[in-house]
Write an enzyme that holds these catalytic residues in place. Sequence first.
Site, mmCIF file in Angstrom:
data_model
loop_
_atom_site.group_PDB
_atom_site.id
_atom_site.type_symbol
_atom_site.label_atom_id
_atom_site.label_comp_id
_atom_site.label_asym_id
_atom_site.label_seq_id
_atom_site.Cartn_x
_atom_site.Cartn_y
_atom_site.Cartn_z
ATOM 1 N N HIS A 310 43.781 31.034 31.928
ATOM 2 C CA HIS A 310 43.489 29.756 31.284
ATOM 3 C C HIS A 310 43.368 29.976 29.792
ATOM 4 O O HIS A 310 42.890 31.022 29.362
ATOM 5 C CB HIS A 310 42.176 29.175 31.834
ATOM 6 C CG HIS A 310 42.028 27.721 31.570
ATOM 7 N ND1 HIS A 310 41.525 27.224 30.392
ATOM 8 C CD2 HIS A 310 42.345 26.647 32.335
ATOM 9 C CE1 HIS A 310 41.534 25.904 30.456
ATOM 10 N NE2 HIS A 310 42.032 25.518 31.611
ATOM 11 N N ASP A 368 43.296 25.484 39.969
ATOM 12 C CA ASP A 368 44.480 25.235 40.793
ATOM 13 C C ASP A 368 44.721 26.278 41.869
ATOM 14 O O ASP A 368 45.572 26.094 42.729
ATOM 15 C CB ASP A 368 45.726 25.138 39.896
ATOM 16 C CG ASP A 368 45.723 23.860 39.107
ATOM 17 O OD1 ASP A 368 45.277 22.844 39.670
ATOM 18 O OD2 ASP A 368 46.132 23.872 37.939
HETATM 19 N N1 CMC Z 1 49.862 35.760 35.567
HETATM 20 C C1 CMC Z 1 50.191 36.914 34.935
HETATM 21 N N2 CMC Z 1 49.984 37.148 33.635
HETATM 22 C C2 CMC Z 1 49.404 36.175 32.923
HETATM 23 C C3 CMC Z 1 49.028 34.943 33.505
HETATM 24 C C4 CMC Z 1 49.271 34.767 34.883
HETATM 25 N N3 CMC Z 1 48.930 33.617 35.495
HETATM 26 N N4 CMC Z 1 48.494 34.140 32.562
HETATM 27 C C5 CMC Z 1 48.520 34.851 31.422
HETATM 28 N N5 CMC Z 1 49.078 36.080 31.636
HETATM 29 C C6 CMC Z 1 49.238 37.155 30.658
HETATM 30 C C7 CMC Z 1 50.363 36.853 29.682
HETATM 31 O O1 CMC Z 1 51.596 37.353 30.132
HETATM 32 C C8 CMC Z 1 49.855 37.570 28.446
HETATM 33 O O2 CMC Z 1 50.099 38.954 28.613
HETATM 34 P P1 CMC Z 1 50.483 39.892 27.341
HETATM 35 O O3 CMC Z 1 49.279 39.851 26.447
HETATM 36 O O4 CMC Z 1 50.760 41.244 27.932
HETATM 37 O O5 CMC Z 1 51.699 39.265 26.704
HETATM 38 C C9 CMC Z 1 48.352 37.379 28.479
HETATM 39 O O6 CMC Z 1 48.036 37.218 29.883
HETATM 40 C C10 CMC Z 1 47.854 36.157 27.695
HETATM 41 O O7 CMC Z 1 48.490 35.002 28.224
HETATM 42 P P2 CMC Z 1 49.032 33.761 27.390
HETATM 43 O O8 CMC Z 1 50.281 33.246 28.052
HETATM 44 O O9 CMC Z 1 49.119 34.143 25.951
HETATM 45 O O10 CMC Z 1 47.832 32.737 27.589
HETATM 46 P P3 CMC Z 1 47.865 31.177 27.298
HETATM 47 O O11 CMC Z 1 46.494 30.809 26.917
HETATM 48 O O12 CMC Z 1 48.960 30.824 26.340
HETATM 49 O O13 CMC Z 1 48.261 30.536 28.719
HETATM 50 C C11 CMC Z 1 48.140 29.523 30.851
HETATM 51 C C12 CMC Z 1 47.375 29.939 29.579
HETATM 52 C C13 CMC Z 1 47.226 28.716 31.751
HETATM 53 C C14 CMC Z 1 49.368 28.647 30.456
HETATM 54 C C15 CMC Z 1 48.630 30.818 31.567
HETATM 55 O O14 CMC Z 1 47.508 31.620 31.910
HETATM 56 C C16 CMC Z 1 49.452 30.497 32.815
HETATM 57 O O15 CMC Z 1 50.652 30.233 32.694
HETATM 58 N N6 CMC Z 1 48.836 30.532 34.033
HETATM 59 C C17 CMC Z 1 49.520 30.170 35.236
HETATM 60 C C18 CMC Z 1 49.679 28.663 35.337
HETATM 61 C C19 CMC Z 1 48.375 27.967 35.722
HETATM 62 O O16 CMC Z 1 47.689 28.388 36.655
HETATM 63 N N7 CMC Z 1 48.063 26.878 35.008
HETATM 64 C C20 CMC Z 1 46.896 26.048 35.301
HETATM 65 C C21 CMC Z 1 45.897 26.022 34.213
HETATM 66 S S1 CMC Z 1 44.358 25.260 34.763
HETATM 67 C C22 CMC Z 1 44.751 23.623 35.067
HETATM 68 C C23 CMC Z 1 45.137 22.854 33.858
HETATM 69 O O17 CMC Z 1 44.403 22.890 32.858
HETATM 70 O O18 CMC Z 1 46.160 22.157 33.932
#
Ligand code: CMC
Length: 434
Positions: A310, A368
């Site tokens: 998140h 989720d």
């Molecule tokens: N699985 C594997 N790796 C992950 C995940 C994941 N679900 N989420 C983040 N990472 C890794 C990402 O690859 C990155 O690694 P590195 O530093 O080596 O490049 C690191 O963790 C930081 O991630 P980020 O993408 O920079 O984080 P963000 O804040 O931009 O993204 C997020 C947040 C929710 C979009 C992302 O965690 C994600 O895509 N999660 C899966 C989708 C999900 O469950 N979304 C629902 C969110 S809660 C409900 C809502 O608010 O809608």
Amino acid sequence: MDASNKSKTATLTVGNKNYDFPVKSGTVGPDVIDISSLYNQAGVFTYDPGFMATASCESKITYIDGDAGILRYRGYPIEQIAEGGDFLETCYLLLYGELPTKAQKEDFDRRVTMHTMVHEQMARFFQGFRRDAHPMAVMVASVGALAAFYHDSTDINDPHQRMVASMRMIAKVPTLAAMAYKYTIGQPFMYPKNSLDYASNFMHMCFAVPCEEYKVNPVLARALDRIFILHADHEQNASTSTVRGAGSSGANPFACIAAGIACLWGPAHGGANEAALQMLSEIGSVDNIPEFIKEVKDKNSRVKLMGFGHRVYKNYDPRAKLMQKTCHEVLKETGHQNDPVLKVAMELEKIALSDEYFISRKLYPNVDFYSGITLKALGFPTSMFTVLFAVARTVGWISQWSEMINEPNYKIARPRQLYTGQAERQYVQLDKRK
Ligand code: CMC
């Protein structure tokens, strides 16, 4: 940052000049540096794609401490509201800022209930959609279309019209959501039943048919009501920021909520519950988890553990804990305790929480992770998951929109950019181009 004075300031050095900016403090949470005069003073912009460190507005509605795993609506911890309250009470709290008295609650419930039917012509409007349309596509269109049916509540400068529009949306979005579902399965629309509470009425509109008596299971209705509470608001998330952005131009509230629904549709936001359940089903068995985790950790695979991670929570999402509890209650009631998908989810969670990759990145289950399994057990198809999120989040969007409109000096949302395209060049006539 100089915190010694009573009014704090932050000093920024650009070139060889220093500029002071006021630092504002909220009730709780980090301070913010007010850089709204930066361009006028120093001729530069800040650069923060994805709003990693930018507060886009001031708000009194929802507070999140992502490091501590805290979520509060109007100061009340989500755990207490989810245990003690119901969804319409939550709506009242988000909209008005206080918990209702008994009389206020009764009046509010009655006002919402009075608005549950949609204009009869909406049913004909639905006939224009293909039967295999995704219900979120139908939601974007039909909620936006409310503006074409309810002209008496689109004047955003009239507080009474704003409140009527708010009531209409809290009441009618579930009706439209149920209609979107019924349409895709070819069943007749069910009119709302005003003797039922909000969640029970929604289940009735989704699952009843005119030729049979339908009795709502109170355990399942209570679970659905709690799911609605957990999704009701989440401060300045992508869809809420979209609603505020659309509203900042003075657009009518129905159009703004339709914009929020469109944003919610994406798999990184509201679409994640659908994606999480699909992922769990594809993994299929506990034995396949190590291979799947290996893929997630492989930088080149682009596979993510859906329902994990998140932007704000760097700890267990407090909603995920409540959702996990609700999930167990629902599966017990429906006799699905041994659902293999649940087994995969629990084992996956255990393994991920002890894996260095997830620990070092502070990736925990979000709301989720368990909501897909729960909604499936309640009888909803995966295509309806994000729709249910939209039903619940409607009140959050409206509360945030309303807060913005009530702000005396609200401004159109108009970010700037770092331009990296061509500098000025001269136009060349078509016949002279090489
Ligand atoms: N699985 C594997 N790796 C992950 C995940 C994941 N679900 N989420 C983040 N990472 C890794 C990402 O690859 C990155 O690694 P590195 O530093 O080596 O490049 C690191 O963790 C930081 O991630 P980020 O993408 O920079 O984080 P963000 O804040 O931009 O993204 C997020 C947040 C929710 C979009 C992302 O965690 C994600 O895509 N999660 C899966 C989708 C999900 O469950 N979304 C629902 C969110 S809660 C409900 C809502 O608010 O809608």
